[in-house]
Scaffold this motif. Structure first.
Motif, PDB file in Angstrom:
ATOM      1  N   LEU A  21      45.087  41.836  40.083  1.00  0.00           N
ATOM      2  CA  LEU A  21      44.606  40.804  39.174  1.00  0.00           C
ATOM      3  C   LEU A  21      43.811  39.820  40.022  1.00  0.00           C
ATOM      4  CD1 LEU A  21      44.835  39.894  36.220  1.00  0.00           C
ATOM      5  CD2 LEU A  21      46.869  38.627  36.847  1.00  0.00           C
ATOM      6  N   VAL A  22      42.513  39.705  39.728  1.00  0.00           N
ATOM      7  CA  VAL A  22      41.621  38.925  40.578  1.00  0.00           C
ATOM      8  C   VAL A  22      41.106  37.700  39.823  1.00  0.00           C
ATOM      9  CG1 VAL A  22      39.520  39.010  41.969  1.00  0.00           C
ATOM     10  CG2 VAL A  22      40.936  41.051  41.739  1.00  0.00           C
ATOM     11  N   PRO A  23      41.308  36.504  40.399  1.00  0.00           N
ATOM     12  CA  PRO A  23      40.796  35.289  39.753  1.00  0.00           C
ATOM     13  C   PRO A  23      39.267  35.247  39.789  1.00  0.00           C
ATOM     14  CG  PRO A  23      42.315  34.755  41.550  1.00  0.00           C
ATOM     15  CD  PRO A  23      42.076  36.207  41.596  1.00  0.00           C
ATOM     16  N   VAL A  24      38.709  34.438  38.935  1.00  0.00           N
ATOM     17  CA  VAL A  24      37.262  34.238  38.885  1.00  0.00           C
ATOM     18  C   VAL A  24      36.871  33.234  39.960  1.00  0.00           C
ATOM     19  CG1 VAL A  24      35.386  33.325  37.459  1.00  0.00           C
ATOM     20  CG2 VAL A  24      37.179  34.716  36.416  1.00  0.00           C
ATOM     21  N   GLY A  25      35.792  33.500  40.658  1.00  0.00           N
ATOM     22  CA  GLY A  25      35.265  32.553  41.636  1.00  0.00           C
ATOM     23  C   GLY A  25      36.066  32.487  42.918  1.00  0.00           C
ATOM     24  N   LYS A  26      35.630  31.599  43.804  1.00  0.00           N
ATOM     25  CA  LYS A  26      36.306  31.407  45.079  1.00  0.00           C
ATOM     26  C   LYS A  26      37.480  30.457  44.904  1.00  0.00           C
ATOM     27  CE  LYS A  26      32.273  32.150  47.940  1.00  0.00           C
ATOM     28  NZ  LYS A  26      31.385  31.604  48.962  1.00  0.00           N
ATOM     29  N   ARG A  27      38.546  30.719  45.624  1.00  0.00           N
ATOM     30  CA  ARG A  27      39.746  29.887  45.546  1.00  0.00           C
ATOM     31  C   ARG A  27      39.537  28.609  46.331  1.00  0.00           C
ATOM     32  NH1 ARG A  27      45.643  30.146  45.643  1.00  0.00           N
ATOM     33  NH2 ARG A  27      46.093  28.109  44.827  1.00  0.00           N
ATOM     34  N   ARG A  28      39.767  27.508  45.713  1.00  0.00           N
ATOM     35  CA  ARG A  28      39.700  26.205  46.367  1.00  0.00           C
ATOM     36  C   ARG A  28      41.123  25.727  46.623  1.00  0.00           C
ATOM     37  NH1 ARG A  28      34.780  27.043  47.525  1.00  0.00           N
ATOM     38  NH2 ARG A  28      33.223  26.630  45.957  1.00  0.00           N
ATOM     39  N   ILE A  29      41.300  25.022  47.715  1.00  0.00           N
ATOM     40  CA  ILE A  29      42.630  24.502  48.049  1.00  0.00           C
ATOM     41  C   ILE A  29      43.069  23.529  46.951  1.00  0.00           C
ATOM     42  CG2 ILE A  29      43.927  23.110  49.717  1.00  0.00           C
ATOM     43  CD1 ILE A  29      42.070  24.243  51.871  1.00  0.00           C
ATOM     44  N   ARG A  30      44.306  23.696  46.528  1.00  0.00           N
ATOM     45  CA  ARG A  30      44.942  22.844  45.503  1.00  0.00           C
ATOM     46  C   ARG A  30      44.264  22.913  44.137  1.00  0.00           C
ATOM     47  NH1 ARG A  30      45.158  18.267  49.684  1.00  0.00           N
ATOM     48  NH2 ARG A  30      46.914  18.920  50.933  1.00  0.00           N
ATOM     49  N   LYS A  31      43.565  23.964  43.878  1.00  0.00           N
ATOM     50  CA  LYS A  31      42.954  24.153  42.565  1.00  0.00           C
ATOM     51  C   LYS A  31      43.613  25.359  41.896  1.00  0.00           C
ATOM     52  CE  LYS A  31      39.856  20.937  42.997  1.00  0.00           C
ATOM     53  NZ  LYS A  31      39.788  19.772  42.204  1.00  0.00           N
ATOM     54  N   ARG A  57      44.119  28.767  39.919  1.00  0.00           N
ATOM     55  CA  ARG A  57      43.372  30.018  39.792  1.00  0.00           C
ATOM     56  C   ARG A  57      43.091  30.235  38.315  1.00  0.00           C
ATOM     57  NH1 ARG A  57      47.785  33.175  43.226  1.00  0.00           N
ATOM     58  NH2 ARG A  57      48.979  32.084  41.674  1.00  0.00           N
ATOM     59  N   LEU A  58      41.858  30.579  38.011  1.00  0.00           N
ATOM     60  CA  LEU A  58      41.488  30.869  36.633  1.00  0.00           C
ATOM     61  C   LEU A  58      41.043  32.323  36.530  1.00  0.00           C
ATOM     62  CD1 LEU A  58      39.541  27.617  35.701  1.00  0.00           C
ATOM     63  CD2 LEU A  58      41.880  28.239  35.085  1.00  0.00           C
ATOM     64  N   PHE A  59      41.314  32.907  35.382  1.00  0.00           N
ATOM     65  CA  PHE A  59      41.006  34.308  35.136  1.00  0.00           C
ATOM     66  C   PHE A  59      40.178  34.428  33.873  1.00  0.00           C
ATOM     67  CE2 PHE A  59      44.905  33.854  37.442  1.00  0.00           C
ATOM     68  CZ  PHE A  59      44.851  34.830  38.418  1.00  0.00           C
ATOM     69  N   ALA A  60      39.291  35.402  33.842  1.00  0.00           N
ATOM     70  CA  ALA A  60      38.471  35.649  32.658  1.00  0.00           C
ATOM     71  C   ALA A  60      39.325  36.375  31.619  1.00  0.00           C
ATOM     72  CB  ALA A  60      37.251  36.478  33.022  1.00  0.00           C
ATOM     73  N   THR A  61      39.414  35.813  30.443  1.00  0.00           N
ATOM     74  CA  THR A  61      40.234  36.395  29.378  1.00  0.00           C
ATOM     75  C   THR A  61      39.764  37.794  29.021  1.00  0.00           C
ATOM     76  OG1 THR A  61      40.652  34.188  28.521  1.00  0.00           O
ATOM     77  CG2 THR A  61      41.115  36.016  27.045  1.00  0.00           C
ATOM     78  N   ALA A  62      38.459  37.992  28.935  1.00  0.00           N
ATOM     79  CA  ALA A  62      37.924  39.312  28.584  1.00  0.00           C
ATOM     80  C   ALA A  62      38.365  40.362  29.607  1.00  0.00           C
ATOM     81  CB  ALA A  62      36.403  39.256  28.500  1.00  0.00           C
ATOM     82  N   TYR A  63      38.374  39.984  30.884  1.00  0.00           N
ATOM     83  CA  TYR A  63      38.804  40.872  31.963  1.00  0.00           C
ATOM     84  C   TYR A  63      40.284  41.224  31.806  1.00  0.00           C
ATOM     85  CZ  TYR A  63      40.475  41.620  36.821  1.00  0.00           C
ATOM     86  OH  TYR A  63      41.088  42.073  37.953  1.00  0.00           O
ATOM     87  N   VAL A  64      41.099  40.235  31.524  1.00  0.00           N
ATOM     88  CA  VAL A  64      42.542  40.457  31.373  1.00  0.00           C
ATOM     89  C   VAL A  64      42.825  41.363  30.178  1.00  0.00           C
ATOM     90  CG1 VAL A  64      44.766  39.338  30.907  1.00  0.00           C
ATOM     91  CG2 VAL A  64      43.141  38.291  32.499  1.00  0.00           C
TER      92      VAL A  64
END
Length: 94
Positions: free
Chosen positions: A43-53, A55-62
Motif C-alpha cells: 500500500l503506497v501513499p501518494v506523494g513524498k512523505r514529509r516528516i510529521r505529516k 500519509r494520504l492515499f488515493a481512494t481510487a487506487y485503494v
C-alpha cells in the motif's frame, strides 16, 4: 464499528485523498494491519512523505486494489508472514 466509520462508509462519494484509518475502513482491516501493508510496500501513499505529516492515499487506487484478487492474496500472505515472524521471535526469547 465506530460512529465515524459508519459515517465515512455511508458517504455517497469518498474524498479523493484519504488517510490510513479510512483506507483500513474501506478494506475492512485494522489500523495495525494497514501499517503492515505500508511497511511491506503493498500500500503506497501518494506523494513524498514529509516528516510529521499524515500519509494520504488515493481512494481510487485503494478501491482498485480491493478488487484485485492477486493483491488480496499478497495481503493475506503478508499478514501471515508478519505474525509467523512475531511468534518465532517470542519462541526464541523464551
Amino acid at each position: 464499528m465506530s460512529h465515524e466509520e459508519k459515517e465515512f462508509l455511508s458517504l455517497p462519494r469518498y474524498p479523493a485523498l484519504i488517510d490510513l484509518q479510512q483506507v483500513c475502513w474501506l478494506l475492512g482491516i485494522k489500523l495495525h494491519q494497514g501499517d503492515i501493508l505500508v511497511q511491506k510496500r503493498l500500500l503506497v501513499p501518494v506523494g513524498k512523505r514529509r516528516i510529521r505529516k499524515a500519509r494520504l492515499f488515493a481512494t481510487a487506487y485503494v478501491l482498485e486494489l480491493a478488487n484485485d484478487l492477486e493483491w488480496l492474496a499478497k495481503v493475506k500472505d503478508a499478514f501471515s508472514l508478519y505474525w509467523e515472524k512475531i511468534n518465532a521471535n517470542k519462541d526464541q526469547a523464551q
